[in-house]
Design a protein around this motif. Structure first.
Motif, mmCIF file in Angstrom:
data_model
loop_
_atom_site.group_PDB
_atom_site.id
_atom_site.type_symbol
_atom_site.label_atom_id
_atom_site.label_comp_id
_atom_site.label_asym_id
_atom_site.label_seq_id
_atom_site.Cartn_x
_atom_site.Cartn_y
_atom_site.Cartn_z
ATOM 1 N N ALA A 170 0.650 -1.217 0.036
ATOM 2 C CA ALA A 170 -0.072 -0.133 0.235
ATOM 3 C C ALA A 170 0.951 1.258 0.106
ATOM 4 C CB ALA A 170 -0.961 0.094 1.268
ATOM 5 N N SER A 171 0.401 2.385 -0.429
ATOM 6 C CA SER A 171 0.689 3.810 -0.293
ATOM 7 C C SER A 171 -0.079 4.506 0.277
ATOM 8 C CB SER A 171 1.146 4.299 -1.658
ATOM 9 O OG SER A 171 2.385 3.408 -2.246
ATOM 10 N N VAL A 172 0.227 5.085 1.451
ATOM 11 C CA VAL A 172 -0.634 5.891 2.179
ATOM 12 C C VAL A 172 -0.127 7.408 2.041
ATOM 13 C CG1 VAL A 172 -1.360 6.345 4.577
ATOM 14 C CG2 VAL A 172 -0.789 4.205 3.990
ATOM 15 N N ALA A 173 -1.111 8.053 1.473
ATOM 16 C CA ALA A 173 -0.721 9.587 1.567
ATOM 17 C C ALA A 173 -1.032 10.472 2.657
ATOM 18 C CB ALA A 173 -1.581 10.158 0.277
ATOM 19 N N GLY A 174 -0.245 11.201 3.024
ATOM 20 C CA GLY A 174 -0.266 12.260 4.285
ATOM 21 C C GLY A 174 -1.550 12.970 3.901
ATOM 22 N N SER A 175 -2.057 13.410 5.095
ATOM 23 C CA SER A 175 -3.498 14.208 4.906
ATOM 24 C C SER A 175 -2.901 15.813 5.165
ATOM 25 C CB SER A 175 -4.335 13.946 6.142
ATOM 26 O OG SER A 175 -3.887 13.794 7.148
ATOM 27 N N ALA A 176 -1.757 16.165 5.459
ATOM 28 C CA ALA A 176 -1.311 17.362 5.827
ATOM 29 C C ALA A 176 -0.430 17.988 4.776
ATOM 30 C CB ALA A 176 -0.693 17.628 7.221
ATOM 31 N N ALA A 177 -0.144 19.311 4.354
ATOM 32 C CA ALA A 177 0.743 19.658 3.508
ATOM 33 C C ALA A 177 2.166 19.891 3.987
ATOM 34 C CB ALA A 177 0.520 21.229 3.317
#
Length: 454
Positions: free
Chosen positions: A119-126
């Motif tokens: 899996a690849s988890v994208a961060g939710s913050a800039a």
């Protein structure tokens, strides 16, 4: 057990399943299903008057998830329909006591040569994350600005933790339920420091304070580590004389010791700490570019505190002076340290010798197929990192992690996942490898495929 040939009928949320007592018993006596049909635990919960004399039980739970779990007990394989959410399945598996069985079916024992991108988890913050840390249960966290974002093992985000919203320098899992955070002090404020949080709820448990001359002092912690006796270590820089390694009791947060920085060690700036069980010493490494020169020490906290072993590249011969140590780890054999320089060369230091010798550099440029790419202007440089796990050595360079195996550390595999830029940090734990990329704060999750079902 009543019933023909040990058959059992289960009514789960209105849906009827029929199986055998042997299948339920395979879950184990310490699970709900195993206990249900165990004579020493069963107190007449089953209805022996079921159709055909088959015992029938009613369970007020989700039938869709139960179908998946029952199939797991029957076949050993985990087959999850698209409409069954991972979080719901794990909740139900926890209820039945089958969560470990589900994990084992999802991925196998860690093997760097058999890893696959799960899996690849994208961060939710800039912005970019600064560190990723693996939890023992397969979860992970990402240090991101003034907070640490926490994920459980099914990669659902939990409540983030922060220490006064101060910038985070490091984080570490003391155990799967306890997260340590080191945050630097901001100018003009007495904030930051080290604290323990619940990794499950994000609640603050206690702070770790530094006292000097019987006064509590503000300080900026750098790297974190802990030993097998529940002691927490952090490199510390204070406003007065608090330069060195702080030591605390992990359960109470009380300061247990402080190793003041001796001349030539640069302990307060250490950006890598690691406890060595084999020698009962703490490795403290301060490396380029944090300082112009690199310093690595093994600290002995027993009786009279002393530097048991040390190495520095100060005074390195001119032919090698351009090779800067960027990261270091202690090898699992307890006999040597591995370092890496800006040319991606691996080097080894023997810590058994009384006097620190030179680095035995071993070029691996011919083994690395991908060329290094310069970071775009304005983007933070990602320096190589090292890790040792299960007898294998791992090194991140640019967007790739190389795996070395055997006593001669031969390159056996390379891992390259998301097209999300260079890898700025990676961590191994819970039979998973987590790689943090510097673009979009993406974390790649690598797992070993489970063994085939024969």
């Amino acid at each position: 057990m009543k019933g023909k040939r040990g058959r059992v009928r289960l009514n789960v949320g209105g849906r009827v399943f029929e199986t055998t007592a042997a299948t339920l018993a395979s879950a184990g006596r310490d699970t709900m299903l195993g206990a249900m049909i165990d004579a020493s635990w069963n107190h007449g919960c089953g209805d022996g008057d079921g159709e055909g004399g088959v015992d029938e039980y009613f369970i007020d739970r989700d039938p869709e998830c139960f179908a998946v779990l029952l199939d797991l007990l029957r076949t050993g394989g985990l087959h999850v329909p698209p409409h069954v959410a991972d979080g719901v399945l794990c909740r139900e598996a926890l209820y039945y006591g089958l969560l470990d069985r589900v994990r084992a079916a999802r991925w196998g024992p860690f093997d760097g040569d058999r890893l696959r991108l799960a899996a690849s988890v994208a961060g939710s913050a800039a912005g970019d994350g600064t560190a990723v840390r693996a939890a023992a249960d397969g979860g992970f966290c990402v240090a991101h600005g003034g907070a640490v974002r926490v994920y459980n093992w099914v990669m659902e985000e939990r409540r983030a933790v922060h220490l006064d919203h101060a910038p985070v320098n490091d984080a570490a899992y003391l155990d799967e339920a306890t997260l340590l955070v080191a945050a630097r002090e901001r100018p003009g404020r007495r904030d930051g420091g080290v604290a323990a949080f619940s990794a499950l709820t994000g609640d603050l448990r206690h702070r770790f304070r530094v006292a000097h001359d019987r006064h509590v002092r503000s300080f900026t912690p750098g790297a974190l580590a802990f030993d097998n006796r529940c002691k927490v270590f952090a490199s510390c820089k204070g406003r007065f004389n608090e330069y060195g390694i702080g030591v605390w009791d992990c359960n109470t947060g009380e300061q247990a010791d402080f190793f003041y920085e001796p001349p030539g060690c640069a302990l307060g700036d250490a950006d890598k700490l690691q406890w060595l069980d084999a020698t009962s010493t703490l490795m403290a490494a301060t490396m380029f570019p944090r300082t112009d020169s690199s310093f690595i020490s093994l600290l002995d906290f027993r009786d009279k505190k002393n530097v048991a072993w040390s190495w520095s590249d100060v005074g390195t011969p001119a032919s090698l002076e351009d090779k800067h140590v960027l990261h270091a780890i202690a090898m699992e054999d307890g006999r040597s340290l591995c370092v890496i320089n800006q040319y991606d060369d691996l080097g080894f230091l023997d810590i058994r010798s009384s006097g620190a010798g030179g680095v035995r550099w071993r070029s691996r440029s011919k083994l690395t197929a991908r060329k290094k790419k310069a970071a775009p202007r304005g983007e933070e440089t990602c320096y190589p990192k090292l890790a040792a796990h299960g007898g294998q050595l791992f090194a991140s360079t640019n967007d790739t992690i190389s795996v070395f195996s055997g006593p001669d550390h031969v390159l056996t595999s390379t891992l390259r996942g998301s097209d999300a830029g260079a890898i700025c940090d990676f961590s191994i734990g819970g039979d998973r490898l987590f790689a943090l990329h510097n673009e979009e704060n993406v974390v790649d999750v690598w797992e070993t495929s489970p063994p085939p079902i024969i």
